[in-house]
Design a protein around this motif. Structure first.
Motif, PDB file in Angstrom:
ATOM      1  N   PHE A 216       0.821  -1.214   0.000  1.00  0.00           N
ATOM      2  CA  PHE A 216       0.000   0.000   0.000  1.00  0.00           C
ATOM      3  C   PHE A 216       0.857   1.267   0.000  1.00  0.00           C
ATOM      4  N   GLN A 217       1.925   1.263   0.792  1.00  0.00           N
ATOM      5  CA  GLN A 217       2.763   2.470   0.896  1.00  0.00           C
ATOM      6  C   GLN A 217       3.454   2.796  -0.433  1.00  0.00           C
ATOM      7  N   ASP A 218       3.579   1.798  -1.314  1.00  0.00           N
ATOM      8  CA  ASP A 218       4.278   2.008  -2.588  1.00  0.00           C
ATOM      9  C   ASP A 218       3.344   2.364  -3.740  1.00  0.00           C
ATOM     10  N   ILE A 219       2.047   2.152  -3.515  1.00  0.00           N
ATOM     11  CA  ILE A 219       1.107   2.350  -4.634  1.00  0.00           C
ATOM     12  C   ILE A 219       1.092   3.819  -5.070  1.00  0.00           C
ATOM     13  N   LYS A 220       1.267   3.989  -6.369  1.00  0.00           N
ATOM     14  CA  LYS A 220       1.330   5.355  -6.894  1.00  0.00           C
ATOM     15  C   LYS A 220      -0.032   5.825  -7.384  1.00  0.00           C
ATOM     16  N   LEU A 221      -0.862   4.869  -7.758  1.00  0.00           N
ATOM     17  CA  LEU A 221      -2.162   5.274  -8.313  1.00  0.00           C
ATOM     18  C   LEU A 221      -3.169   4.141  -8.183  1.00  0.00           C
ATOM     19  N   PHE A 222      -4.357   4.473  -7.752  1.00  0.00           N
ATOM     20  CA  PHE A 222      -5.468   3.518  -7.768  1.00  0.00           C
ATOM     21  C   PHE A 222      -6.311   3.764  -9.000  1.00  0.00           C
ATOM     22  N   HIS A 223      -6.916   2.704  -9.488  1.00  0.00           N
ATOM     23  CA  HIS A 223      -7.787   2.847 -10.654  1.00  0.00           C
ATOM     24  C   HIS A 223      -9.084   2.084 -10.373  1.00  0.00           C
ATOM     25  N   PHE A 224     -10.171   2.811 -10.319  1.00  0.00           N
ATOM     26  CA  PHE A 224     -11.466   2.206  -9.962  1.00  0.00           C
ATOM     27  C   PHE A 224     -12.179   1.718 -11.221  1.00  0.00           C
ATOM     28  N   ILE A 225     -11.618   0.681 -11.808  1.00  0.00           N
ATOM     29  CA  ILE A 225     -12.182   0.156 -13.061  1.00  0.00           C
ATOM     30  C   ILE A 225     -13.572  -0.443 -12.815  1.00  0.00           C
ATOM     31  N   GLY A 226     -14.303  -0.628 -13.877  1.00  0.00           N
ATOM     32  CA  GLY A 226     -15.619  -1.265 -13.771  1.00  0.00           C
ATOM     33  C   GLY A 226     -16.742  -0.251 -13.845  1.00  0.00           C
ATOM     34  N   ALA A 227     -17.964  -0.774 -13.864  1.00  0.00           N
ATOM     35  CA  ALA A 227     -19.129   0.084 -14.098  1.00  0.00           C
ATOM     36  C   ALA A 227     -19.434   0.998 -12.910  1.00  0.00           C
TER      37      ALA A 227
END
Ligand SMILES: O=c1ccn([C@@H]2O[C@H](COP(=O)(O)OP(=O)(O)O[C@H]3O[C@H](CO)[C@@H](O)[C@H](O)[C@H]3O)[C@@H](O)[C@H]2O)c(=O)[nH]1
Ligand SMILES: [Mn+2]
Length: 465
Positions: A216-227
């Motif tokens: 989690f500390q390394d994640i640069k970007l979340f992407h909320f894919i889906g409908a």
């Protein structure tokens, strides 16, 4: 000049565009942010607001080249996302040759860390930098890309769009076809693979949750894919029902993180709520629907939550037929526990084994031959008569009796009755007590109880005192 680029094809993704813009500021992005939009499908108030807000260094109207899906049946029946009918318009990014490099972000992404270093990466204009898609990691996800606008590439993409159906009906299929044509031979791929932490695509059916927590500390970007997007009101209610969904840190889940960014947006001095009220004027039905959902949600009392169990991240609903009951599975067939031995089953099994072993007929015959056979010392029945025929003089005397102390096969001595009457005196006591309790009172009762025939009845009457 390099820039971050966003895309707004119509109004419903405006909350996303605003959240990404705010998140880029929060991560101290030093590059300008541009927005590609469709003037025909985004309402005028929204455009006016975005223009006035100066949130974007450039607002680029792409109405002259809006690309509708070249495989609508795939979108509808395979990808199940008819709402993505126009995302192929992303191809327009490659014609913005006034920009040397673009970092493109979908409106449903959320940058968590600064991404400016990506502009320093050198690669060819025929290549694209992107992270693998969580649904099919041999393909890249087209919601986050580093690219170099180039008219040759743009033209080739347009040719592909016109000549070939995109295999997913939208841009990700076509862009993978172009940049990542042969999954088996990495050498000819023009896809430069970014680590997954650059575009962490979230999937509510399956997620490798331990990795999400670990990195989690390394994640640069979340992407909320889906409908369903984080700004969707039905999603808010789902989250309220299951607050453990995608919980990552500080007791927060990824959607709460998105909402914190969203709540902090200010557009031209007013909050995002006021800004959205202006921009949603032309969609009264949707606003009413949102308000209705919110009203229902606030009316519901918060319920205590059961302990958090994260199995939804590991488990995908089976698509095959549900299992059916079969008799040989036992009653607990629906439980996920493996079937253990039952005490009674073990006992009966071992007894069965014993029985087959010990009730060997040869052994039994041998044992019976060893029985201690005595001549009768006393005809018990004649001294303790119960039934009329026992009192009869004509009654045949017994010739043999068996001692209570005999050597029976061990399997027979296990039978409780045998054991209880192992001792002769106990047997006598038993019969004596039965004698007392059960002796019939009248001749009539005796005849009835014993169902005597004519001759027996007459004998009984003769004997009666
Ligand atoms: O009505 C719409 C639909 C889409 N968009 C824009 O197009 C992007 C792509 O749509 P999105 O709903 O984000 O798609 P995803 O659920 O992310 O689906 C995947 O599949 C899409 C089609 O291939 C790709 O565009 C995505 O990058 C990929 O992640 C959005 O983020 C917006 O920027 C709109 O502005 N309005
Ligand atoms: Mn997306």
């Amino acid at each position: 000049m390099s820039a971050y680029a966003l895309l707004l094809l119509e109004n419903t993704y405006l909350p996303g565009v605003l959240a990404v813009r705010k998140a880029l500021s929060d991560t101290k992005a030093q590059f300008p942010v541009i927005l590609l939009y469709s003037a025909e499908n985004v309402n005028k108030d929204t455009i006016a607001l975005l223009t006035a807000s100066k949130l974007f260094s450039d607002l680029i109207n792409i109405d002259d080249n809006i690309l509708v899906s070249n495989s609508p049946h795939t979108l509808e029946s395979v990808l199940n996302r008819p709402d993505l009918a126009y995302t192929l318009s992303k191809i327009n990014l490659w014609r913005l040759v006034e920009y040397s490099k673009l970092v493109y972000l979908d409106a449903d992404t959320l940058p968590l860390q600064n991404l400016d270093h990506l502009f320093a990466r050198n690669f060819d204009a025929s290549q694209v930098m992107a992270a693998p898609d969580c649904g099919w990691p041999d393909l890249f996800n087209s919601g986050f890309m580093v690219l170099q606008p180039n008219m040759t590439v743009f033209q080739e993409l347009m040719d592909l769009y016109e000549s070939t159906e995109s295999f997913d009906g939208a841009d990700q299929g076509l862009l993978n076809h172009y940049f990542n044509p042969d999954l088996y031979h990495g050498g000819i791929s023009r896809w430069l693979r970014l680590p997954f932490i650059y575009n962490c695509t979230l999937n509510s059916h399956y997620e490798y949750f331990p990795a999400l927590q670990r990195y989690f500390q390394d994640i640069k970007l979340f992407h909320f894919i889906g409908a369903k997007k984080p700004w969707d009101p039905t999603f808010a209610s789902q989250l309220r029902k299951d607050p453990s969904l995608f919980k990552v840190a500080d007791n927060k889940n990824v959607y709460q993180i998105w909402h914190e960014v969203y709540e902090s947006i200010e557009v031209d001095g007013s909050s995002q709520t006021e800004a959205l009220k202006i921009t949603e004027k032309s969609e009264p039905d949707r606003v009413e629907a949102v308000e209705a959902v919110e009203a229902v949600e606030t009316a519901v009392e918060p319920q205590p939550q059961p302990p958090i169990v994260h199995h939804q991240y590991y488990y995908k609903e089976p698509e095959s037929e549900p299992e059916k009951y079969e008799e040989n599975r036992g009653e607990a067939w629906k439980l996920n526990e493996s079937r253990g031995p039952n005490k009674w089953e073990d006992a009966s099994e071992s007894e069965e084994e014993d029985d087959t072993r010990e009730l060997d007929t040869r052994e039994l015959v041998h044992s019976l031959s060893q029985l201690d056979v005595e001549s009768p010392q006393d005809d018990y029945a004649s001294t303790h008569p119960i039934f009329p025929w026992e009192k009869s003089a004509a009654r045949q005397k017994p010739t043999r009796s068996f001692s209570a102390r005999t050597s029976l096969p061990s399997s027979l001595t296990k039978i409780p009755f045998t054991a209880a009457f192992d001792d002769g005196s106990e047997l006598e006591n038993y019969i004596a007590s039965r004698d007392q309790a059960d002796r019939p009172e009248t001749l009539q009762e005796i005849k009835q109880d014993e169902q005597l025939d004519e001759q027996e009845s007459q004998e009984l009457e003769k004997l009666a005192p």
